[in-house]
Design an enzyme around this catalytic site. Sequence first.
Site, short mmCIF file in Angstrom:
data_model
loop_
_atom_site.label_atom_id
_atom_site.label_comp_id
_atom_site.label_asym_id
_atom_site.label_seq_id
_atom_site.Cartn_x
_atom_site.Cartn_y
_atom_site.Cartn_z
N ASP A 160 -6.18 -1.79 10.55
CA ASP A 160 -4.96 -1.97 11.35
C ASP A 160 -4.17 -0.66 11.42
O ASP A 160 -3.63 -0.33 12.47
CB ASP A 160 -4.08 -3.09 10.76
CG ASP A 160 -2.80 -3.23 11.58
OD1 ASP A 160 -2.90 -3.52 12.78
OD2 ASP A 160 -1.71 -2.99 11.04
N LYS A 186 -2.80 -8.44 7.98
CA LYS A 186 -1.96 -7.98 6.86
C LYS A 186 -1.39 -9.16 6.08
O LYS A 186 -1.35 -9.15 4.85
CB LYS A 186 -0.84 -7.08 7.39
CG LYS A 186 -1.35 -5.73 7.89
CD LYS A 186 -0.28 -4.92 8.55
CE LYS A 186 0.11 -5.49 9.88
NZ LYS A 186 0.84 -4.61 10.78
#
Length: 400
Positions: A160, A186
């Site tokens: 990410d 996340k």
Amino acid sequence: MLPVAVISKKRDGLELSEAEIRFMIDGLVDGSVPDYQISAWAMAVLLKGMSDMETACLTDAMLESGGRLARASERLRVDKHSTGGLGDKVSLILAPLLACCEVDVPMLSGRGLGITGGTLDKLEAYCGYRCDLTPPEIDLQLQRLGCVITGTTPDIAPADKKLYLLRDVTGTVPSIPLITASIMSKKLAATLDALVLDVKFGSGAFMQDLESARRLAGSLKGTGERMGVDTRVILSDMNQPLGRMVGNACEANEAVQILQGQGPSDVRQLTLALGAELLVAVGRYQRTLLAESALAEMIDSGAALRRYQAMIEMQGGEYKDQLPLAASSVLTSSSDGWLAGLDGQLMGQAVIQLGGGRRKLGDRIDPSVGLEMLVRIGDRIERQQPLVKIFASNATSRQA
Ligand code: URA
């Protein structure tokens, strides 16, 4: 005989397989797929979208590009994510508040994005506050206090971090599947039992209209549930700032006011509503009303404020009830009437220009600047009435 038409069960016949998505994400992380190819793919996703299955595979691949937080304590784990909006200081209040209800809250937060301020920037208004805790430090703090608000560790979803940088410079941030995979990879790395999402819509939010906010909410919820986490959503209005204060120290101060049982009622209500969803999701309460009153009791007794102070101090910060703000001036109305609307994007830009947000990565933030809204949409306004207090270095009086 050659077929005259190929009928695919997949959307447009272009759906990527799990192996293809994994190949790309692994290649992004180890550098074997060049940035320009990843950027071209991100643009294709922005323009064409992704199926639910592709979004789930992408989230999974990004999650598995790194590690997950260990679970050292027996307590249930919950978290909240907001898609970001002006004046949104709910995380600061909610993490210590939920910890008072015997659940763990490992909040891995971010910095300001576009016009919306970041939770970490707000907490760094306390001198010395550390946002770079290591996994053992996170563990220890969860065991001692039940809450931590820190940045993602280098090991959490490294894909990410790389993809986000590319999206930022290729105009591919506002893609619902890419946002979904980014947020959920996340959040899921924190090994949660329940997650509540505050998806905001309006002029001060990422998603400006209710319909796009609904689509993002559906995508986030579907992805969380597919991955086994009880995921709930609240859609909240961001056509004006949440509470009165916008800016880093301004918002930390308003969070403390809420924890003291004061402050604007919209901030308190949203915080209680989000917290109650989580306590019901993990089975602490059957009904949100009961959960809300348990949370309100933790505020009114002072327990949540004590936990907040302990969290700031355990992360190295110097706690103050009210942080100092820059000198202020007021913006007054040049006519009378009713406040019909606000331009959230312009207000956010104003805070950035004051030095309260970043124009580019690495810019320094001045925590003491910001805005205080003195009126709400629908209020009757008299000529010369103060509308906004501006906390800035060189304060002068202006007219709207
Ligand atoms: N927040 C994130 O973490 N990622 C996005 O893509 C957008 C908002």
